[in-house]
Motif scaffolding. Structure first.
Motif, PDB file in Angstrom:
ATOM      1  N   VAL A  76       0.845  -1.213   0.000  1.00 25.60           N
ATOM      2  CA  VAL A  76       0.000   0.000   0.000  1.00 25.60           C
ATOM      3  C   VAL A  76       0.874   1.255   0.000  1.00 25.60           C
ATOM      4  CG1 VAL A  76      -1.695   1.327   1.315  1.00 25.60           C
ATOM      5  CG2 VAL A  76      -1.967  -1.144   1.094  1.00 25.60           C
ATOM      6  N   ILE A  77       1.914   1.278   0.855  1.00 30.91           N
ATOM      7  CA  ILE A  77       2.805   2.451   0.912  1.00 30.91           C
ATOM      8  C   ILE A  77       3.479   2.673  -0.447  1.00 30.91           C
ATOM      9  CG2 ILE A  77       4.938   3.361   1.929  1.00 30.91           C
ATOM     10  CD1 ILE A  77       4.096   1.982   4.565  1.00 30.91           C
ATOM     11  N   SER A  78       3.950   1.582  -1.043  1.00 37.96           N
ATOM     12  CA  SER A  78       4.599   1.675  -2.351  1.00 37.96           C
ATOM     13  C   SER A  78       3.653   2.242  -3.396  1.00 37.96           C
ATOM     14  CB  SER A  78       5.092   0.297  -2.789  1.00 37.96           C
ATOM     15  OG  SER A  78       5.511   0.320  -4.126  1.00 37.96           O
ATOM     16  N   ASN A  79       2.404   1.789  -3.386  1.00 37.70           N
ATOM     17  CA  ASN A  79       1.442   2.294  -4.372  1.00 37.70           C
ATOM     18  C   ASN A  79       1.106   3.760  -4.156  1.00 37.70           C
ATOM     19  OD1 ASN A  79       0.605   0.263  -6.393  1.00 37.70           O
ATOM     20  ND2 ASN A  79       0.145  -0.973  -4.603  1.00 37.70           N
ATOM     21  N   ILE A  80       1.134   4.215  -2.909  1.00 40.36           N
ATOM     22  CA  ILE A  80       0.951   5.652  -2.645  1.00 40.36           C
ATOM     23  C   ILE A  80       2.108   6.442  -3.260  1.00 40.36           C
ATOM     24  CG2 ILE A  80       0.893   7.420  -0.834  1.00 40.36           C
ATOM     25  CD1 ILE A  80      -0.544   5.296   0.950  1.00 40.36           C
ATOM     26  N   HIS A 131       2.823  -6.534  -8.104  1.00 36.90           N
ATOM     27  CA  HIS A 131       3.707  -5.409  -8.471  1.00 36.90           C
ATOM     28  C   HIS A 131       4.472  -5.679  -9.760  1.00 36.90           C
ATOM     29  CE1 HIS A 131       3.117  -2.572  -5.154  1.00 36.90           C
ATOM     30  NE2 HIS A 131       2.835  -3.637  -4.442  1.00 36.90           N
ATOM     31  N   PHE A 132       4.808  -6.927 -10.028  1.00 36.65           N
ATOM     32  CA  PHE A 132       5.419  -7.249 -11.319  1.00 36.65           C
ATOM     33  C   PHE A 132       4.447  -6.951 -12.462  1.00 36.65           C
ATOM     34  CE2 PHE A 132       8.581 -10.189  -9.170  1.00 36.65           C
ATOM     35  CZ  PHE A 132       9.702  -9.489  -9.598  1.00 36.65           C
ATOM     36  N   LEU A 133       3.175  -7.245 -12.240  1.00 35.09           N
ATOM     37  CA  LEU A 133       2.154  -6.971 -13.257  1.00 35.09           C
ATOM     38  C   LEU A 133       2.085  -5.482 -13.562  1.00 35.09           C
ATOM     39  CD1 LEU A 133      -0.276  -7.754 -15.055  1.00 35.09           C
ATOM     40  CD2 LEU A 133      -1.713  -7.657 -13.026  1.00 35.09           C
ATOM     41  N   PHE A 134       2.044  -4.652 -12.521  1.00 33.94           N
ATOM     42  CA  PHE A 134       1.955  -3.208 -12.735  1.00 33.94           C
ATOM     43  C   PHE A 134       3.255  -2.640 -13.299  1.00 33.94           C
ATOM     44  CE2 PHE A 134      -1.892  -3.626 -10.270  1.00 33.94           C
ATOM     45  CZ  PHE A 134      -2.723  -2.719 -10.912  1.00 33.94           C
ATOM     46  N   THR A 173     -13.709 -15.950 -12.914  1.00 35.10           N
ATOM     47  CA  THR A 173     -13.253 -16.987 -11.973  1.00 35.10           C
ATOM     48  C   THR A 173     -12.292 -16.505 -10.888  1.00 35.10           C
ATOM     49  OG1 THR A 173     -11.579 -17.654 -13.595  1.00 35.10           O
ATOM     50  CG2 THR A 173     -13.642 -18.891 -13.562  1.00 35.10           C
ATOM     51  N   PRO A 174     -11.341 -15.594 -11.143  1.00 35.89           N
ATOM     52  CA  PRO A 174     -10.422 -15.217 -10.071  1.00 35.89           C
ATOM     53  C   PRO A 174     -11.103 -14.356  -9.011  1.00 35.89           C
ATOM     54  CG  PRO A 174      -9.969 -13.914 -12.023  1.00 35.89           C
ATOM     55  CD  PRO A 174     -11.024 -14.900 -12.394  1.00 35.89           C
ATOM     56  N   PRO A 175     -10.458 -14.146  -7.845  1.00 37.75           N
ATOM     57  CA  PRO A 175     -11.022 -13.254  -6.822  1.00 37.75           C
ATOM     58  C   PRO A 175     -11.239 -11.854  -7.383  1.00 37.75           C
ATOM     59  CG  PRO A 175      -9.187 -14.512  -5.927  1.00 37.75           C
ATOM     60  CD  PRO A 175      -9.220 -14.799  -7.388  1.00 37.75           C
ATOM     61  N   SER A 176     -12.140 -11.107  -6.753  1.00 40.42           N
ATOM     62  CA  SER A 176     -12.568  -9.814  -7.299  1.00 40.42           C
ATOM     63  C   SER A 176     -11.427  -8.818  -7.447  1.00 40.42           C
ATOM     64  CB  SER A 176     -13.663  -9.215  -6.408  1.00 40.42           C
ATOM     65  OG  SER A 176     -14.798 -10.036  -6.453  1.00 40.42           O
ATOM     66  N   ALA A 177     -10.468  -8.827  -6.516  1.00 35.58           N
ATOM     67  CA  ALA A 177      -9.345  -7.893  -6.616  1.00 35.58           C
ATOM     68  C   ALA A 177      -8.559  -8.138  -7.893  1.00 35.58           C
ATOM     69  CB  ALA A 177      -8.438  -8.027  -5.399  1.00 35.58           C
ATOM     70  N   ILE A 178      -8.337  -9.416  -8.222  1.00 36.66           N
ATOM     71  CA  ILE A 178      -7.603  -9.776  -9.441  1.00 36.66           C
ATOM     72  C   ILE A 178      -8.449  -9.462 -10.666  1.00 36.66           C
ATOM     73  CG2 ILE A 178      -6.572 -11.699 -10.715  1.00 36.66           C
ATOM     74  CD1 ILE A 178      -5.953 -12.976  -7.951  1.00 36.66           C
ATOM     75  N   ALA A 179      -9.734  -9.786 -10.604  1.00 42.08           N
ATOM     76  CA  ALA A 179     -10.640  -9.487 -11.724  1.00 42.08           C
ATOM     77  C   ALA A 179     -10.713  -7.981 -11.979  1.00 42.08           C
ATOM     78  CB  ALA A 179     -12.030 -10.041 -11.430  1.00 42.08           C
ATOM     79  N   ALA A 180     -10.586  -7.177 -10.911  1.00 43.76           N
ATOM     80  CA  ALA A 180     -10.620  -5.715 -11.051  1.00 43.76           C
ATOM     81  C   ALA A 180      -9.425  -5.225 -11.862  1.00 43.76           C
ATOM     82  CB  ALA A 180     -10.640  -5.049  -9.677  1.00 43.76           C
ATOM     83  N   ILE A 181      -8.241  -5.806 -11.621  1.00 44.76           N
ATOM     84  CA  ILE A 181      -7.054  -5.439 -12.402  1.00 44.76           C
ATOM     85  C   ILE A 181      -7.265  -5.824 -13.859  1.00 44.76           C
ATOM     86  CG2 ILE A 181      -4.561  -5.744 -12.669  1.00 44.76           C
ATOM     87  CD1 ILE A 181      -4.520  -6.732  -9.728  1.00 44.76           C
ATOM     88  N   ALA A 216      -4.210   0.871  -9.153  1.00 44.56           N
ATOM     89  CA  ALA A 216      -3.306  -0.011  -8.390  1.00 44.56           C
ATOM     90  C   ALA A 216      -3.417   0.247  -6.898  1.00 44.56           C
ATOM     91  CB  ALA A 216      -1.865   0.186  -8.858  1.00 44.56           C
ATOM     92  N   LEU A 217      -3.488   1.521  -6.516  1.00 49.57           N
ATOM     93  CA  LEU A 217      -3.618   1.851  -5.092  1.00 49.57           C
ATOM     94  C   LEU A 217      -4.941   1.327  -4.541  1.00 49.57           C
ATOM     95  CD1 LEU A 217      -2.709   3.253  -2.498  1.00 49.57           C
ATOM     96  CD2 LEU A 217      -3.647   5.399  -3.403  1.00 49.57           C
ATOM     97  N   ALA A 218      -6.024   1.549  -5.283  1.00 47.92           N
ATOM     98  CA  ALA A 218      -7.338   1.084  -4.821  1.00 47.92           C
ATOM     99  C   ALA A 218      -7.352  -0.432  -4.662  1.00 47.92           C
ATOM    100  CB  ALA A 218      -8.425   1.518  -5.803  1.00 47.92           C
ATOM    101  N   VAL A 219      -6.820  -1.159  -5.657  1.00 45.24           N
ATOM    102  CA  VAL A 219      -6.842  -2.622  -5.606  1.00 45.24           C
ATOM    103  C   VAL A 219      -5.917  -3.150  -4.518  1.00 45.24           C
ATOM    104  CG1 VAL A 219      -6.367  -4.743  -6.901  1.00 45.24           C
ATOM    105  CG2 VAL A 219      -7.494  -2.830  -8.042  1.00 45.24           C
ATOM    106  N   SER A 220      -4.777  -2.490  -4.291  1.00 47.30           N
ATOM    107  CA  SER A 220      -3.858  -2.970  -3.242  1.00 47.30           C
ATOM    108  C   SER A 220      -4.476  -2.818  -1.854  1.00 47.30           C
ATOM    109  CB  SER A 220      -2.519  -2.233  -3.316  1.00 47.30           C
ATOM    110  OG  SER A 220      -2.646  -0.893  -2.928  1.00 47.30           O
ATOM    111  N   ILE A 221      -5.214  -1.711  -1.641  1.00 49.29           N
ATOM    112  CA  ILE A 221      -5.906  -1.542  -0.339  1.00 49.29           C
ATOM    113  C   ILE A 221      -6.993  -2.600  -0.192  1.00 49.29           C
ATOM    114  CG2 ILE A 221      -7.359   0.009   1.041  1.00 49.29           C
ATOM    115  CD1 ILE A 221      -5.872   2.366  -0.355  1.00 49.29           C
TER     116      ILE A 221
END
Length: 497
Positions: A22-26, A102-105, A223-231, A77-82
């Protein structure tokens, strides 16, 4: 990249990973804002990797388009990481969720900032590998099945992309985008140039999920969790759209045949995505078809290929990144409350969570484009460009897609929020509300990202004139590529051109 490497050394320390992510994404968001401000004030920034002069080395270019994409990516990225700190279970975190995140972003930001075609391919591969790992985390059967479809189609896209790069290098002897802009224009065999452009369109079209290359997306994103689907929903198709805009305004300037083809593909994408969303009963499958449908609005900008149309398509791209990311985060909260995404089995959400429902309503209305929310304004530009260009078929398709979006979202709202919850089947166990049992801070970590992205959507809607100024600026740079070429290659290149 630095964050991902640090997190690799904290593999089992889940709490530390959450905080550092989260800090890194900020920090990355702050850097994204500064980069955007710099490109807006001073113009295009270039960097030559290893100090090799362009076009011989790898060039990184930050213009207003790429820096805006980095900025919106950083917000998502910040929203999804939180959200992920609570929305992803500990077992998945222990399998390296945050480092791969983070590798994805890193791959996404690299793709936006590179000025070299082969380097773009490298960043695309980093994105594919990271997204494949994220999709398969947990190893459940539906996930594995979807992941195979996802990776098969994306590997096919990569092979086509790589083939197109080889032909392009054979034609020009260069892979620097600014250099290619000059050299492609000088090639006499326009048929070969058009075929090469078509190969790039197919490669990027698979990644962007345009008609008829989109079938992998609705089979994968639910199929993946919502955080992953959001990305995935918010960003992975958009990097393909970014590449299409970059290539077909800088390197392969569309002729009348290509713009007509783009228009027809946009019409088919709008209609098939809309029809697919009508018949879906699963909420996330419906959202997946809406992703496809709304990609059509962006392709329409390329089909019309005027400054007004490109500005509208760019505005829609920025709106779509935020609203689609938020849509899947919202679906994750609904799933946590009800334990299902099947709309006939949902109900009573508004009665149980009125405040939360109103926040979600704003997200849904932004998606539909109810005036004056963010989805409304770019359509004005696209309709205007369509009327001036006499492309009435495209206008009809956009109107149909808009009304179908309104219909499916209204139906979903009625099913999930307004109707009373249906009685359980005799052999079905009652689901315990997984949101109520959370601690207040955990609830905040789930809801805050949704509110944050909702506020960004509201700003895009109510501050539409500011977003339109940016979109028109980028569109003007797309129509006149000389500042880009000058920034990368110097004044001598313009004389050659």
């Amino acid at each position: 990249m630095a964050t991902a490497i640090v997190l690799m050394f904290l593999w089992k320390r889940i709490t530390a990973q959450r905080i550092i992510s989260v800090i890194s994404n900020i920090v990355i968001l702050i850097v994204g804002i500064l980069l955007f401000m710099q490109t807006w004030k001073t113009g295009i920034i270039t960097m030559q990797a290893g100090n090799w002069p362009a076009p011989f080395g790898i060039t990184f270019v930050a213009d207003v388009f790429s820096s805006t994409m980095v900025l919106f990516t950083s917000i998502s990225a910040l929203a999804v990481s939180i959200y992920s700190t609570v929305g992803i279970n500990r077992a998945r975190m222990k399998y390296g969720y945050f480092p791969i995140f983070h590798f994805l972003f890193m791959g996404l930001n690299g793709a936006f900032l590179t000025g070299d075609v082969f380097n773009l391919y490298v960043w695309f591969e980093i994105v594919i590998i990271s997204s494949f790992v994220l999709m398969t985390l947990g190893g459940k059967k539906p996930q594995m099945e979807s992941a195979i479809k996802y990776v098969a189609m994306n590997m096919l896209a990569s092979v086509i992309f790589l083939t197109a790069i080889a032909i392009l290098y054979g034609l020009t002897g260069s892979l620097n985008m600014a250099d290619l802009s000059i050299k492609i224009a000088q090639i006499e065999n326009r048929g070969l140039v058009n075929i090469t452009g078509l190969l790039f369109f197919i490669g990027f079209g698979i990644k962007s999920a345009v008609f008829p290359l989109y079938y992998w997306l609705p089979s994968s994103y639910h199929t993946p969790p919502s955080a992953i689907a959001a990305i995935f929903g918010g960003l992975l198709t958009k990097v393909g759209i970014y590449a299409l805009f970059r290539f077909f305004t800088l390197i392969f300037i569309p002729n009348e045949f290509i713009t007509t083809a783009f228009s027809l593909i946009a019409v088919a994408t709008l209609i098939t995505g809309a029809l697919g969303s009508i018949i879906k009963r699963d909420m996330r499958r419906m959202f997946s078809y809406l992703i496809v449908c709304h990609i059509g609005f962006m392709i329409a900008g390329l089909g019309l290929f005027t400054e007004v149309a490109l500005a509208g398509a760019l505005f829609y791209l920025f709106h779509d990144i935020i609203v689609k990311t938020n849509l899947f985060l919202v679906s994750g909260i609904i799933y946590r409350i009800k334990g299902t995404m099947n709309m006939p089995k949902l109900g009573g959400l508004y009665a149980e969570y009125p405040k939360l429902s109103l926040i979600m309503a704003i997200v849904f209305f932004s998606l539909v484009g109810i005036p004056p929310l963010s989805g409304f304004w770019p359509k004005i530009n696209l309709f205007q460009a369509g009327f001036f260009g006499g492309n009435y078929l495209l206008i009809v398709a956009m109107i149909i897609a808009s009304f179908v979006t309104l219909y499916v979202i209204a139906k979903m709202w009625t099913e999930a929020f307004w109707k009373t919850a249906p009685p359980l089947d005799p052999d079905e166990k009652a689901y315990i509300d997984g949101f109520t049992v959370l601690r207040p801070f955990s609830k905040l970590l789930l809801v805050f990202p949704v509110v944050m992205l909702m506020m960004v959507s509201l700003y895009i809607g109510f501050g539409a004139e500011n977003i339109m100024v940016i979109s028109k600026h980028i569109a003007a740079q797309m129509m006149d590529t000389s500042p880009y070429i000058k920034a990368v290659l110097g004044n001598e290149a313009l004389n050659i051109q």
